[in-house]
Design an enzyme around this catalytic site. Structure first.
Site, mmCIF file in Angstrom:
data_model
loop_
_atom_site.group_PDB
_atom_site.id
_atom_site.type_symbol
_atom_site.label_atom_id
_atom_site.label_comp_id
_atom_site.label_asym_id
_atom_site.label_seq_id
_atom_site.Cartn_x
_atom_site.Cartn_y
_atom_site.Cartn_z
ATOM 1 N N HIS A 1 0.825 -1.214 0.000
ATOM 2 C CA HIS A 1 0.000 0.000 0.000
ATOM 3 C C HIS A 1 0.858 1.263 0.000
ATOM 4 C CE1 HIS A 1 0.405 0.038 4.519
ATOM 5 N NE2 HIS A 1 0.355 1.341 4.328
ATOM 6 N N ASP B 1 0.482 -7.491 1.724
ATOM 7 C CA ASP B 1 0.806 -6.066 1.779
ATOM 8 C C ASP B 1 2.323 -5.882 1.812
ATOM 9 O OD1 ASP B 1 0.580 -3.346 1.838
ATOM 10 O OD2 ASP B 1 -0.529 -3.235 3.727
ATOM 11 N N GLY C 1 2.958 6.775 7.697
ATOM 12 C CA GLY C 1 4.339 7.065 7.310
ATOM 13 C C GLY C 1 5.306 6.054 7.882
ATOM 14 N N SER D 1 4.460 2.932 7.915
ATOM 15 C CA SER D 1 4.177 1.734 7.134
ATOM 16 C C SER D 1 5.361 1.334 6.265
ATOM 17 C CB SER D 1 2.952 1.962 6.239
ATOM 18 O OG SER D 1 1.795 2.134 6.997
ATOM 19 N N LEU E 1 3.080 -16.593 -8.060
ATOM 20 C CA LEU E 1 3.871 -15.443 -8.469
ATOM 21 C C LEU E 1 3.800 -15.348 -9.985
ATOM 22 C CD1 LEU E 1 4.804 -15.791 -5.557
ATOM 23 C CD2 LEU E 1 7.109 -15.205 -6.286
ATOM 24 N N ILE E 2 3.265 -14.224 -10.462
ATOM 25 C CA ILE E 2 2.980 -14.059 -11.885
ATOM 26 C C ILE E 2 3.892 -12.996 -12.482
ATOM 27 C CG2 ILE E 2 1.188 -13.652 -13.593
ATOM 28 C CD1 ILE E 2 0.582 -15.994 -11.731
#
Length: 365
Positions: free
Chosen positions: A40, A70, A139, A141, A199-200
């Protein structure tokens, strides 16, 4: 406790990263050759602005994005080699263990707080998190959570709003697993599907759907579309670009920009009420020659056209103020150019002739 906080900051500070996007600021940290942060924080962008204590602002490439955990990994265009590299935890964590969180809440660089682990494993959705009570804020994060040994035990991920220091961090073992799986592919531009967890490779995604399970990948759409400013924001960025300034590096949010001029720092802010203010802090008010300084500022304002000199608290500014509906590219370019070229001249004059002290800025801004 104070000594632990100080020691943790001193040993890790070169590995702590500030991340800026048009959507806001966040934190990250260096593990090996990668910068770890939250999904995010990067906001679905392929490029973000990064900086460290030893690395000036530069553009980093988001090469892994996992909205489910995330989690995101960023590659720096220049290798970053901290003197004391961070290491992931190797021991079991327990309730009551002391922790230290470091990040950039509200843009306040390298803020450090202490606390304890309230719950070593707290399940939220499909992931496990460490619940702790060290104070973190927007902040923080993406920043690291340390144990007493200075090892990274988690990635600070979210808080519960209006609570008494309820913070949550993705634990080190899930980060380690994600790092190992990503590095094993030996590829970049990887998206981890929130549904099937595969996982692409981004180039294998058609129409933003996961090729494995068929779910719509919102992060793939955001990465494909990128950030596209509009209206007055787009016009302001076009004007800034005309100064030869890298707009991406200057962004601090969708409506705020900061860049260095000729020995001055220029800030541009576009407020919700439609006012656009571009200004440069020139100096602080001296203890002597104050009346002469005031007379000089007033006399200069009589002859200035687009700009004005003013004082806020004890700092002298050269500013350009306009309403968004009156801003045009031609008029804006003229005013921004005047601010860019005249600010260093005024600053030199005020410091040399009025003995005014230089303005103060955060050491790591």
């Amino acid at each position: 406790m104070k000594q632990l906080t100080q020691e943790t900051l001193e040993t890790s500070i070169e590995s702590i990263v500030q991340i800026m996007t048009p959507y806001g600021t966040g934190s990250g940290f260096i593990i090996g050759d990668l910068i770890v942060t939250n999904s995010h924080v990067v906001g679905g962008l392929k490029e973000v602005t990064i900086s460290t204590k030893t690395l000036p602002r530069t553009i980093g490439e988001v090469i892994y994005d996992d909205a489910g955990y995330d989690l995101a990994f960023i590659a720096s265009p220049s290798p970053i080699h901290p003197n004391q590299p961070l290491r992931l935890c190797t021991e079991t964590i327990n309730d009551g263990d002391t922790v230290v969180a470091i990040g950039h809440p509200y843009g306040l660089n390298y803020s450090t707080t202490e606390g304890i682990i309230s719950k070593a494993i707290r399940v939220q959705g499909e992931a496990e998190y460490i619940q702790f009570d060290a104070a973190i804020n927007p902040g923080n994060s993406g920043g690291p959570l340390f144990n007493e040994a200075g090892e990274v035990i988690g990635v600070n991920t979210f808080i519960i709003q209006n609570s008494n220091n309820l913070g949550f961090a993705l634990p080190y073992y899930l980060l380690q697993e994600a790092l190992e799986n990503f590095l094993a592919l030996n590829q970049t531009n990887i998206i981890r599907c929130v549904s099937c967890k595969n996982l692409i490779q981004e180039s294998n995604i058609a129409n933003d759907y996961c090729p494995k399970c068929g779910i719509k990948l919102d992060v793939a759409k955001r990465r494909r579309e990128g950030y596209k400013p509009s209206g007055a924001v787009a016009l302001i960025e076009k004007i800034i670009n005309k100064l030869g300034v890298n707009v991406t590096l200057s962004r601090r949010s969708q409506r705020s920009w900061r860049f260095d001029g000729q020995n001055t720092r220029i800030e541009v802010n576009y407020y919700d009420n439609g006012v656009v203010i571009a200004d440069a802090a020139l100096c602080r008010i001296p203890q002597e020659n104050i009346e002469l300084l005031y007379d000089f500022l007033l006399s200069e304002n009589e002859r200035l056209e687009d700009l004005q000199l003013s004082i806020d608290q004890n700092t002298v500014y050269l500013s350009y103020v306009i309403i968004d509906t009156s801003l045009t590219q031609e008029y804006g370019e003229r005013a921004f150019t005047a601010l860019y070229t005249q600010a260093p001249l005024y600053q030199k004059n005020l410091i040399e002739n009025f003995k005014a002290p230089e303005p103060k800025f955060d050491e790591f801004e």
